[in-house]
Scaffold this active site. Sequence first.
Site, PDB file in Angstrom:
ATOM      1  N   TYR A   1      42.832  33.084  47.373  1.00  0.00           N
ATOM      2  CA  TYR A   1      42.881  31.884  48.200  1.00  0.00           C
ATOM      3  C   TYR A   1      41.637  31.878  49.085  1.00  0.00           C
ATOM      4  CZ  TYR A   1      45.173  28.369  51.155  1.00  0.00           C
ATOM      5  OH  TYR A   1      45.506  27.233  51.828  1.00  0.00           O
TER       6      TYR A   1
ATOM      7  N   ALA B   1      39.364  31.091  52.180  1.00  0.00           N
ATOM      8  CA  ALA B   1      39.336  30.651  53.574  1.00  0.00           C
ATOM      9  C   ALA B   1      38.027  29.951  53.905  1.00  0.00           C
ATOM     10  CB  ALA B   1      39.555  31.848  54.502  1.00  0.00           C
TER      11      ALA B   1
ATOM     12  N   ARG C   1      36.962  31.657  60.100  1.00  0.00           N
ATOM     13  CA  ARG C   1      37.830  32.723  59.579  1.00  0.00           C
ATOM     14  C   ARG C   1      37.481  34.114  60.110  1.00  0.00           C
ATOM     15  NH1 ARG C   1      35.548  33.753  53.395  1.00  0.00           N
ATOM     16  NH2 ARG C   1      33.421  33.134  53.819  1.00  0.00           N
TER      17      ARG C   1
ATOM     18  N   ARG D   1      48.521  54.082  43.338  1.00  0.00           N
ATOM     19  CA  ARG D   1      49.065  53.353  44.485  1.00  0.00           C
ATOM     20  C   ARG D   1      50.569  53.510  44.675  1.00  0.00           C
ATOM     21  NH1 ARG D   1      44.581  53.178  47.394  1.00  0.00           N
ATOM     22  NH2 ARG D   1      42.902  52.094  46.330  1.00  0.00           N
TER      23      ARG D   1
END
Lengths: 312, 312, 312, 312
Positions: free
Chosen positions: C121, C123, C204, C231
């Site tokens: 996404y 910014a 941002r 992870r």
Amino acid sequence: MSLTPEQKQEIEALKGQTQATRRAVVPALEEILYDAIPVLDHGFVRVIDYMGDDAAIVQAARVSYGKGTKQLREDRGLIRYLLRHRHTTPFEMCEIKYHVKLPIFVARQWIRHRTANVNEYSARYSILDKEFYVPPREQLAAQSASNRQGRGDVLEGAEAEETLRILREDAERCYADYQMLLNETSDGQTIDPNRQGLARELARMNLTLNLYTQWYWKVNLHNLLHFLSLRADPHAQYEIRVYAEAMLETLKRWVPASYEAFEDYVVGAVTFSRGALDVVQRLLAGETVDPADTGLSPREWRELMQTLGREV
Amino acid sequence: MSLTPEQKQEIEALKGQTQATRRAVVPALEEILYDAIPVLDHGFVRVIDYMGDDAAIVQAARVSYGKGTKQLREDRGLIRYLLRHRHTTPFEMCEIKYHVKLPIFVARQWIRHRTANVNEYSARYSILDKEFYVPPREQLAAQSASNRQGRGDVLEGAEAEETLRILREDAERCYADYQMLLNETSDGQTIDPNRQGLARELARMNLTLNLYTQWYWKVNLHNLLHFLSLRADPHAQYEIRVYAEAMLETLKRWVPASYEAFEDYVVGAVTFSRGALDVVQRLLAGETVDPADTGLSPREWRELMQTLGREV
Amino acid sequence: MSLTPEQKQEIEALKGQTQATRRAVVPALEEILYDAIPVLDHGFVRVIDYMGDDAAIVQAARVSYGKGTKQLREDRGLIRYLLRHRHTTPFEMCEIKYHVKLPIFVARQWIRHRTANVNEYSARYSILDKEFYVPPREQLAAQSASNRQGRGDVLEGAEAEETLRILREDAERCYADYQMLLNETSDGQTIDPNRQGLARELARMNLTLNLYTQWYWKVNLHNLLHFLSLRADPHAQYEIRVYAEAMLETLKRWVPASYEAFEDYVVGAVTFSRGALDVVQRLLAGETVDPADTGLSPREWRELMQTLGREV
Amino acid sequence: MSLTPEQKQEIEALKGQTQATRRAVVPALEEILYDAIPVLDHGFVRVIDYMGDDAAIVQAARVSYGKGTKQLREDRGLIRYLLRHRHTTPFEMCEIKYHVKLPIFVARQWIRHRTANVNEYSARYSILDKEFYVPPREQLAAQSASNRQGRGDVLEGAEAEETLRILREDAERCYADYQMLLNETSDGQTIDPNRQGLARELARMNLTLNLYTQWYWKVNLHNLLHFLSLRADPHAQYEIRVYAEAMLETLKRWVPASYEAFEDYVVGAVTFSRGALDVVQRLLAGETVDPADTGLSPREWRELMQTLGREV
């Protein structure tokens, strides 16, 4: 290995020149820089260039402004720690470039390692030399009975002779016909002035897979270690393993601390599955373990016992 | 940019040492090796190491035994040919390593280039310095009205003042609270002996995205050119573009022939779509072209006319 | 996790549609397709698409014309064999795509895995939502005393309160100021008609690293297993580990035989260095081993004894 | 192309099965799923699986919760915009898997594209079929006089006959000797019970480069477009270009909007260098341009005039 006098001269010319640099320098590797290390009957490995040394790994791991190194002992410890714990990115900070001459069927295995940079001699553009691999007699192995992708006993007597004869004759004939198709001899002479000659990009398809090709191959240290862990392994095909072994020697000169850690934590290491670890713990506790009671396949059990140095 | 005296000393120590090497050496790049080239208010770019030069591209393209280079003019021609025809693999034979200090929001864009090797300073392990980016006044741009991801006019007067104040104060407060959370000052002093301090890997989440981080970034020449073609482009955000521009200067020193070809065939080049090419051909044939009759969108038409240096 | 009614509706709409396909289908994964699996306080993991199943691994390993699968038991055996012997390429033949919502500081760790496809996404282009991560009380850990990148005891009492307050307040203030800089509220209202508002790509930088971002993340099964092995490991930071754990559940649904093999040969496996293996062999032979006589560092010895289930 | 009855049956069995899925489905591609599209004399391309469609590109570009698509026209516009401006990451969100049968010399070119996943039929493990490529008469081209890596006139008469005879006979003999070395016929019969047979990993080196191999090849849409832009290009060797062309047809079925944008902005597009653009601008301004006065090489000038549709 057969270098032409001209090639030897070019190599010597490169070796003769030195210049001053502010970069990290590794004298032990400089010694053999550009040298053709013989592999198989006509192949070689040459170190053409390198970037960084053991200290560069430490420098990157610390993201330091200067050398990043402290005492030699401390650096060695950090390198061992990084390799043991799979902190692989600092090893990517060193880079090495090889010039390799190798049979096409070996090149086809090798190229599957996608994380390197490659420039191969182009048979679309140029004419390949007449050099093909014929295995030494002690490598003329039969198909393994137990392992579908391995070798068994060495062939002997008439079968060995016949095998060598076929390999040689087919490669020779295909190469002679390659020239015929091109209508051009190795030294650039036209064979028949009334013919045009087939395009190089087509004629090459008549060659056998044991013909030699060559390439420049550049890789970072992390990916090189991965390549060597697979290709210097006893399960690798002999014809690629000998290249990996020659490269291991260059590794030892280049980054001795990394080489040592690689030997201890990768080459000489073994991985035990969840089930195998359980067996080890039970054996250490003095238990008598029944293979049928471990969840391991017969093959896994056999491999585990061998690893542990036990009678099977 | 603010290097500590200790950092300056470390850099000077590296610069002071020279050793002999048989590898390719680029004196123009050696001159600035290790130097911190200032970028933005606290950032920098430093060339830490390099492998190869223009000749190494030629050498790999020819898979040669020696230098591979012929006359300088011929080499330049080959490099231009390779770049023009997208024969990119020889450019992968050169490698460069940078040490970069950059704001986190810039690092987040930068890291999207996946073909490089990276070691970033770890805020899980260490404490970040108190250095954050505040744009210079002439870069305090408003949102562009026409381009959803671009900048418009420069803010002025009270709005500019207020903007700078907010950026500074929030970054300062967040950093002060980061120390409070860690219970540790920059010079390692415990703030309150009765507190434990939050783990570093957690405390870092309180920092703002304009804080500076740093990394070692290593890339081959082909991938570097790709990075620069996108990030030195006028459409790139100013804050990453200035890094790309600083790196372009290092490129010029390192591989001047490649740099020149890159300027001519990539930076200064334009790509015309099938439809745009058709328009150009019609215009050259003396036709009057009606935009509505070209299949180009109004925006494409406008861009084409600008590229051709025509009134819109 | 807080989905808007509109987002919930979009997800339901996708779930409601089914179509016929000739491709491999995995009903257990289809069941949860598109569902948002909650992770942390506002994050999630959603499976958006997948290609292949356990049988596709077998099919590729055999380069077969049809399904490639034989009996279920035989296929399971082959998958276990492939994973045990690091024949990793067949696992690359399966692919999965996730939609993930995660704090920026987690995204910065995650993105270091370069072998995935990512769309984040932007910014630069859009305005981020006001959602930031605040750790649950039981995760408010102090810095570990023994491990420089780990956590120690959980903070208690006033220190815990104060920590939570700081994290919340700083994130809130920075977000409020982000809107002020943009001169725009979350629902797109201009705050002050006399101001222009700072460009999004600049504003941002005022946000804190615990703000949530989101991305589409697509990866093949081999690289996913590698990601999960690092992870989902106890040494990974808690905030990324919980994502890996959520993904492990989707793995179990998708490719159950691979999941099982992964648990046995990777997650539950241990690697013994050359020196550690030597110790195991000596212990099994009944020898009393003196740590000082093994070449192992004290830390390696300690870890080995723990692995073997022995008192240290 | 010669599929065995058993292979045909396996393919039909796969085609006969349909199941319900919630994933994106592309009916036009499902129609030809698993079908062997003939290429060259014995080769083929088969689509085995796919992930995503045009809408998935839009969905990822918008990081949306639902389909992400709006009106069809708007989606098409976004896809064109993304491709035109090199926003390539959304195209990585679609994936396709092919099964390809191809001559080894073609495979050697193809594999240089490193960004795909590959499983090749192993001649270390299995015995290759007796199928080799012999060019059709109209492709029997002579070496180009002007282009060192291209084709010139088609061979005629006796030379063509002789060329075909050599290619056929050498491939046949080498294959027959391959069986002799293995001591095994194609249908698994031992030839001579008194011989052991050479290991498969060695015997394969006796084969010629026009023998067919096969692999599973999986790639994302972005990398596929890159592959096709290079390999469907007129400069690509005919024998790989026909594969690229067959794949272009599958592309058209799979992602029609992306296909169309690819045709307009990549395949049909031309890139003008800085110098070439200058020439175009001068021509459009009505200037008479002297080639010697442009900085373009004679070859670049010639190519430019051809691109502009001008007499040279």
